[in-house]
Design a protein around this motif. Structure first.
Motif, mmCIF file in Angstrom:
data_model
loop_
_atom_site.group_PDB
_atom_site.id
_atom_site.type_symbol
_atom_site.label_atom_id
_atom_site.label_comp_id
_atom_site.label_asym_id
_atom_site.label_seq_id
_atom_site.Cartn_x
_atom_site.Cartn_y
_atom_site.Cartn_z
ATOM 1 N N HIS A 95 20.673 115.287 35.288
ATOM 2 C CA HIS A 95 21.945 115.007 34.633
ATOM 3 C C HIS A 95 23.052 115.356 35.625
ATOM 4 O O HIS A 95 22.769 115.814 36.726
ATOM 5 C CB HIS A 95 22.120 115.881 33.382
ATOM 6 N N SER A 96 24.281 115.211 35.209
ATOM 7 C CA SER A 96 25.376 115.703 36.022
ATOM 8 C C SER A 96 25.147 117.201 36.242
ATOM 9 O O SER A 96 24.771 117.910 35.306
ATOM 10 C CB SER A 96 26.701 115.478 35.292
ATOM 11 N N ASP A 98 26.876 119.736 36.262
ATOM 12 C CA ASP A 98 27.604 120.631 35.370
ATOM 13 C C ASP A 98 27.092 120.579 33.929
ATOM 14 O O ASP A 98 27.489 121.388 33.103
ATOM 15 C CB ASP A 98 29.101 120.295 35.383
ATOM 16 N N ASP A 99 26.217 119.643 33.641
ATOM 17 C CA ASP A 99 25.681 119.473 32.291
ATOM 18 C C ASP A 99 24.707 120.601 31.964
ATOM 19 O O ASP A 99 23.893 120.991 32.798
ATOM 20 C CB ASP A 99 24.961 118.120 32.196
ATOM 21 N N GLU A 100 24.760 121.113 30.760
ATOM 22 C CA GLU A 100 23.884 122.218 30.374
ATOM 23 C C GLU A 100 22.406 121.829 30.353
ATOM 24 O O GLU A 100 21.540 122.692 30.377
ATOM 25 C CB GLU A 100 24.294 122.788 29.019
ATOM 26 N N TYR A 101 22.100 120.551 30.313
ATOM 27 C CA TYR A 101 20.708 120.096 30.294
ATOM 28 C C TYR A 101 20.190 119.691 31.680
ATOM 29 O O TYR A 101 19.092 119.172 31.801
ATOM 30 C CB TYR A 101 20.534 118.926 29.321
ATOM 31 N N CYS A 102 21.007 119.902 32.707
ATOM 32 C CA CYS A 102 20.614 119.476 34.049
ATOM 33 C C CYS A 102 19.461 120.317 34.594
ATOM 34 O O CYS A 102 19.521 121.547 34.611
ATOM 35 C CB CYS A 102 21.802 119.567 35.007
#
Length: 169
Positions: A95-96, A98-102
């Motif tokens: 994911h990006s 900064d995304d919490e799911y990255c």
């Protein structure tokens, strides 16, 4: 499984994936060969950035170089990162960053990526040296595209090193 929590972690050839964890005691789970896990207090992107600096350049510098090399006119938010290119250590985000799911997956450990059998918005990553697969909340096409981009990044670096070697000889 290792239950200790470490303040930091140094990315090596044994780093299979770096996962974001939502736990009171740690922010990251690092996957290593033989189904080993390391729990780390720092966030995944902090580990990637530290690895880039240890490898000789900043995260932003590596990111900008990859964009420049592969597709300067396109805006990317999921850029593969050559953490230690001299050692062949390249990672790509799911994911990006900064995304919490990255999650960060390390290219050289991937055996294959397959679509999830019941959910088109998920994928499964099989690793060369881990029995447990990694289930990712990203479509197969998107995750496979990340894998291919990383391959292009690696091949580009290999070609540049060959060109430099030829110029020096």
């Amino acid at each position: 499984m290792n239950e200790d929590v470490f303040g930091s972690y140094e990315i090596t050839l044994d780093t299979v994936a770096i996962l974001n964890a939502r736990d009171i005691d740690y922010h990251t789970v690092v996957l290593e060969p033989n189904d080993n896990q390391v729990h780390v207090k720092k966030r995944p992107l902090q580990l990637i950035k530290a690895g880039c600096l240890d490898g000789g350049a900043s995260y932003n510098g590596r990111r900008e170089a990859v964009i420049h090399e592969l597709c300067p006119r396109k805006r990317w938010n999921k850029v593969p990162i050559p953490v230690y290119p001299q050692e062949g250590i390249y990672a790509f985000p799911t994911h990006s960053p900064d995304d919490e799911y990255c999650y960060w997956i390390f290219y050289h450990h991937v055996k294959t990526i397959i679509p999830h059998p019941t959910n088109r918005k998920k994928s499964i990553v099989l690793f060369k040296d881990r029995k447990k697969p990694l289930h990712v909340k990203v479509s197969y096409s998107s995750l496979y595209r990340q894998y291919v981009r990383t391959s292009h990044c690696i091949m580009n670096h290999i070609q540049k090193n060959k060109d430099r070697a030829q110029l020096q000889s």
